[in-house]
Motif scaffolding. Structure first.
Motif, PDB file in Angstrom:
ATOM      1  N   ASN A  70       0.168   8.234  -3.834  1.00 54.77           N
ATOM      2  CA  ASN A  70       0.526   8.789  -2.250  1.00 54.77           C
ATOM      3  C   ASN A  70       0.936  10.385  -2.803  1.00 54.77           C
ATOM      4  N   ASP A 119       1.756   2.808  -3.379  1.00 56.20           N
ATOM      5  CA  ASP A 119       0.931   3.242  -4.347  1.00 56.20           C
ATOM      6  C   ASP A 119       1.433   4.659  -5.040  1.00 56.20           C
ATOM      7  N   VAL A 128      -5.705  13.742   0.674  1.00 52.95           N
ATOM      8  CA  VAL A 128      -4.792  13.359   1.930  1.00 52.95           C
ATOM      9  C   VAL A 128      -4.463  11.636   1.683  1.00 52.95           C
ATOM     10  N   THR A 129      -5.251  10.918   1.036  1.00 50.22           N
ATOM     11  CA  THR A 129      -4.811   9.634   0.587  1.00 50.22           C
ATOM     12  C   THR A 129      -4.778   9.043  -0.813  1.00 50.22           C
ATOM     13  N   PRO A 130      -4.040   7.997  -1.133  1.00 53.24           N
ATOM     14  CA  PRO A 130      -3.956   7.567  -2.532  1.00 53.24           C
ATOM     15  C   PRO A 130      -5.277   7.532  -3.203  1.00 53.24           C
ATOM     16  N   ARG A 131      -6.255   7.047  -2.726  1.00 52.19           N
ATOM     17  CA  ARG A 131      -7.449   6.703  -3.364  1.00 52.19           C
ATOM     18  C   ARG A 131      -8.206   8.234  -3.529  1.00 52.19           C
ATOM     19  N   HIS A 132      -8.160   9.165  -2.707  1.00 54.47           N
ATOM     20  CA  HIS A 132      -8.946  10.266  -2.846  1.00 54.47           C
ATOM     21  C   HIS A 132      -8.040  11.195  -3.873  1.00 54.47           C
ATOM     22  N   ALA A 141       0.913  -1.243   0.015  1.00 55.77           N
ATOM     23  CA  ALA A 141       0.024   0.050   0.141  1.00 55.77           C
ATOM     24  C   ALA A 141       0.815   1.388   0.094  1.00 55.77           C
TER      25      ALA A 141
END
Length: 555
Positions: free
Chosen positions: A456, A453, A534-538, A450
């Protein structure tokens, strides 16, 4: 981890059978040592010959891989080990098992590219033992009424070399990585593949499986609607991608040259077929692996010239030997074992210890470039400081190579890229290692995946720092990590200011289409939005929301 893009679905064929391990301490009748040695050597030769024949039948990359396996089967050191174990009383099958075991542990402990060769050793071992014991040979059916999804703990090249898209819809393995032979052959075949999928072999045989080789998703018992939706999206995506031709550029004409990552002349045909405008990363270490001495200057020159001649008028960027860590060389090693090779003497650091090897490689590159129409750039891996960049640039210029660059794959280099740009003519960002060092996360440890990613935001900040420093100093800065093969990320990288993108050949068409569907302003807004997340997904979601043209590509 998706390692070969596309959608595949069908009944699961779970490959669980293996050749039984010979009993520990298995011995032979007294006085039969010579007979056991003869049996063992004959079995090794038989397996090597069968692998060569299968490779000739398969052709392409599969032929090269299987020929390398055949050489493993007849390795002189292995044969000495087998004979020694037989002299100590072990029967031929057990001697073979234990001799291969020693090599297996060595590769497994190294990890990385060489660690992913463990499956190859296991396959050769099992084939030799099956030959000695007269048991069925490992294998996969080469015919089927309906294409199946092949699932296994890992797959050996001999299992997959003669398969086709008519037989296998997708590959799923529990082990492996982006440089495993499953990944390499799947991409060559154009078959979707997912590796490092924990628990995959628990899937029931004949269960319907839907595989997305782009995202890494493996879905069990999908509904008809889910299959239809996935296949339709893939079909639309392929049609949209095929409709875009020419050099890489955004919708409003901003050029972003699209280059290929290659490991040698064998990778040139796929690169040309997918419209590569040049080579952004030539991994020269594959010339040096599995040897006791460095290749001759003539051998190196021939390999380099073949790539230069393939792209007249284009750019070819060669990375000098990146030995050490996951790519150790017998003739080029630190003076003592290292507790953490990824943080040890590798890349440029080893060149400084063995200057004669670097001098030879630079001389071969200069000779290959003489008279070539392509523009050659030579870059050093694992550069951390401006002093190292200056030392390498001086060595290149002394060898007659005017365009010397550096890899940006250490956070210190990204943060001080402005100083390094005074000496390096260009940068190329290696996102894989940059993530490893930025997050203190070994790229070979699956539990830490993770942190690798590419979305990031901290990694994007480091990329932005390097790109900005290059621009401020009038230098080019490309990206050659595989993150560039993600069409959405490619737009973000263009928005950050990357001057070129380099990737595996199969990723080029989708990236070309994504750039052509997005304006430079949209790419820049996507980059700002991703860095602000803030996060990779976002980060990915924010970037995607600023790239409306990708909807028409099914991305």
């Amino acid at each position: 981890m998706g390692v070969s893009p596309g959608i595949g679905h069908g009944p699961a064929y779970v490959l669980t059978a293996s050749v039984p391990e010979p009993p520990p301490g298995q011995s032979y009748p007294e006085g039969e040592a010579d007979r056991e040695k003869t049996r063992a050597l004959a079995a090794l030769r038989q397996v090597a010959g069968a692998l060569e024949v299968r490779g000739d039948q398969a052709g392409g990359e599969a032929r090269d891989i299987l020929q390398a396996q055949a050489l493993m089967a007849e390795d002189p050191g292995l044969i000495v080990g087998v004979k020694s174990l037989i002299d100590h009383g072990l029967a031929a099958p057990r001697a073979v098992y234990e001799a291969f075991g020693k090599y297996r542990e060595m590769l497994k402990n190294v990890g990385g590219y060489l660690g992913e060769r463990v499956a190859d050793l296991d396959d050769i071992r099992d084939r030799v033992i099956a030959t000695l014991d007269g048991t069925p040979m490992p294998g996969v059916p080469t015919q089927a009424e309906r294409p199946f999804v092949l699932i296994a703990r890992d797959l050996a090249p001999a299992d997959t070399a003669l398969l086709s898209k008519d037989v296998v819809a997708a590959f799923v393995t529990e082990e492996g990585g982006p440089t495993s032979h499953t990944a390499i052959l799947a991409r060559a075949m154009g078959v979707p593949a997912v590796v490092a999928c924990a628990g995959a072999t628990t899937i029931a045989r004949d269960a319907i499986v839907l595989v997305d080789g782009t995202t890494g998703e493996v879905r069990l018992e999908p509904t008809d609607h889910e299959v239809t939706t996935a296949v339709s999206a893939q079909t639309a995506r392929e049609a949209a991608v095929r409709s875009v031709r020419g050099p890489g550029r955004t919708k409003d004409g901003h050029p972003v040259p699209l280059l290929a990552n290659v490991g040698g002349p064998a990778d040139l045909d796929p690169a040309l077929a997918n419209g590569a405008e040049g080579v952004g990363l030539y991994r020269t270490e594959f010339l040096f692996l599995d040897r006791d001495t460095a290749p001759s200057l003539e051998e190196q020159e021939d390999a380099y010239r073949a790539v230069l001649e393939a792209f007249p008028g284009g750019k070819v960027v060669v990375r000098t030997l990146d030995a050490g860590a996951d790519k150790p060389l017998r003739f080029l090693a630190p003076p003592a074992p290292e507790p953490n090779p990824a943080l040890g003497e590798r890349g440029l650091r080893l060149f400084r210890r063995f200057p004669e090897v670097m001098a030879g490689q630079l001389a071969a590159l200069a000779a290959a470039a003489d008279g070539a129409e392509a523009e050659l750039g030579v870059m050093a891996p694992m550069v951390a400081t401006a002093d190292e960049a200056r030392w390498f640039a001086d060595a290149c210029h002394a060898a007659g190579l005017p365009r010397a660059g550096v890899m940006i794959e250490i956070p210190a280099a990204a943060l001080r890229a402005d100083s390094i740009a005074r000496f390096a003519e260009f940068f190329s960002i290696g996102t894989n290692d940059l993530a490893q060092y930025a997050f203190a996360a070994d790229r070979q440890v699956g539990a830490l995946s993770a942190l690798h990613d590419p979305w990031n935001p901290a990694l994007l900040d480091l990329i932005a720092a390097a790109v900005t420093a290059a621009s401020d100093n009038g230098r080019e800065c490309g990206v050659c990590g595989e993150s560039a093969a993600d069409p959405v990320m490619a737009c973000v990288l263009a928005g950050l200011g990357a001057t070129s993108l380099s990737m595996s050949a199969i990723g080029l068409p989708a990236v070309r289409a994504a750039l052509a569907a997005s304006t430079l302003d949209e790419c820049q807004r996507a980059a700002v939005a991703a860095r602000g997340a803030v996060t990779p997904r976002h980060a990915r979601a924010e970037a995607r929301s600023n790239l409306p043209g990708l909807a028409g590509l099914g991305l």
